[in-house]
Write an enzyme that holds these catalytic residues in place. Structure first.
Site, PDB file in Angstrom:
ATOM      1  CG  LEU A 110      37.716  44.163  46.092  1.00  0.00           C
ATOM      2  CD1 LEU A 110      37.036  43.214  45.117  1.00  0.00           C
ATOM      3  CD2 LEU A 110      38.106  43.417  47.369  1.00  0.00           C
ATOM      4  CG  ASP A 111      44.811  45.429  47.038  1.00  0.00           C
ATOM      5  OD1 ASP A 111      44.438  46.499  47.555  1.00  0.00           O
ATOM      6  OD2 ASP A 111      45.431  44.545  47.653  1.00  0.00           O
ATOM      7  CE  LYS A 112      46.246  47.866  37.187  1.00  0.00           C
ATOM      8  NZ  LYS A 112      47.384  48.660  36.690  1.00  0.00           N
ATOM      9  CE  LYS A 204      47.118  41.686  47.224  1.00  0.00           C
ATOM     10  NZ  LYS A 204      47.027  42.809  46.294  1.00  0.00           N
TER      11      LYS A 204
END
Ligand code: URA
Length: 253
Positions: A110-112, A204
């Protein structure tokens, strides 16, 4: 785990794998009488045991042996989905050291700044099963998006959109929950999106492809596994037997 193919292992290996000490330390402790197997004091930790069926006591406590751990983490923003990082805190920094002896790793990334469901395990086969691009395991995200997400976006996502690098996404299911106006007049949309692949920054970038910006992202499910709503952000727990069954695993004895 299945009992098929189980073999005996050196007692010191079993105990060191569980974090009870190095082989040298365990040798000393065995000499001092700290290790008991099936009621008999073991002065030689090089002896073989079946860690699943033999009753092993260490300093008076019966140990629970298992090879694998399966942890559901409610990932907070600000930590990276990696086992080590030079700059940032990683998801492993959130775990108690008792779990680190199993050498767990995150299943996918998962992205930061993304929150939500992250599975941590040392079961490489499971990670492969869940991440294999051929399996198309669905992943559902909840998001807040700048702009009015509408039925046209749902149609575009259902047909597949083209990302900035030319990749055409597989069909994805968009559910629009609500719209609200932010103080600065920008419309915010609350949505859920289910995707069946896992390209870099996929959610995104899918919204960028339709001219909108994700400002909040949370994963709520992966395959059959759902984020436990009662699990506070930044906390974790082991999967229940029911959840293990959902991902094709059974609890260790
Ligand atoms: N899609 C994204 O854009 N970010 C994530 O962290 C996961 C899916």
């Amino acid at each position: 785990m299945s009992t098929k193919g189980r073999t005996t292992q050196r007692l010191d290996k079993v105990l060191s794998n569980l974090g009870f000490g190095s082989r040298a330390e365990l040798k000393k402790m065995a000499k001092q009488g700290s290790i008991v197997v099936n009621g008999t004091m073991m002065k030689d930790p090089g002896k073989h045991v079946d860690p699943y069926t033999d009753i092993i006591e260490f300093e008076g406590e019966t140990i629970q042996y298992r090879e694998y751990v399966y942890i559901m983490l409610h990932k907070p923003p600000g930590v990276v989905s990696a086992t080590e990082d030079l700059r940032d805190r990683t998801v492993l920094d959130l775990l108690d050291k008792d779990y680190l002896v199993f050498e767990p790793f995150p299943v996918g990334r998962l992205d930061k700044d993304t929150e939500g469901l992250l599975l941590l395990t040392n079961d490489g086969k499971l990670a492969h099963e869940l991440l294999s691009p051929r399996k198309h395991i669905p992943k559902t995200y909840e998001a807040i998006v700048e702009g009015r997400v509408g039925e046209e976006d749902a149609r575009l996502f259902a047909a597949g959109v083209t990302l900035d690098d030319g990749y055409a996404t597989m069909p994805a299911e968009l559910v629009i929950h609500s719209h609200e106006e932010r103080d600065d007049g920008v419309i915010l949309s609350r949505i859920s999106l289910t995707i069946h692949e896992g390209k870099f920054h996929q959610v995104k970038r899918m919204f960028e492809a339709v001219g909108k910006k994700v400002v909040y992202l949370k994963r709520v499910s992966m395959g059959e596994l759902r984020l436990d709503k009662s699990l506070k952000i930044g906390t974790y727990r082991e999967l229940t037997e029911e959840e293990l069954a959902l991902i094709g695993r059974t609890a260790s004895l």
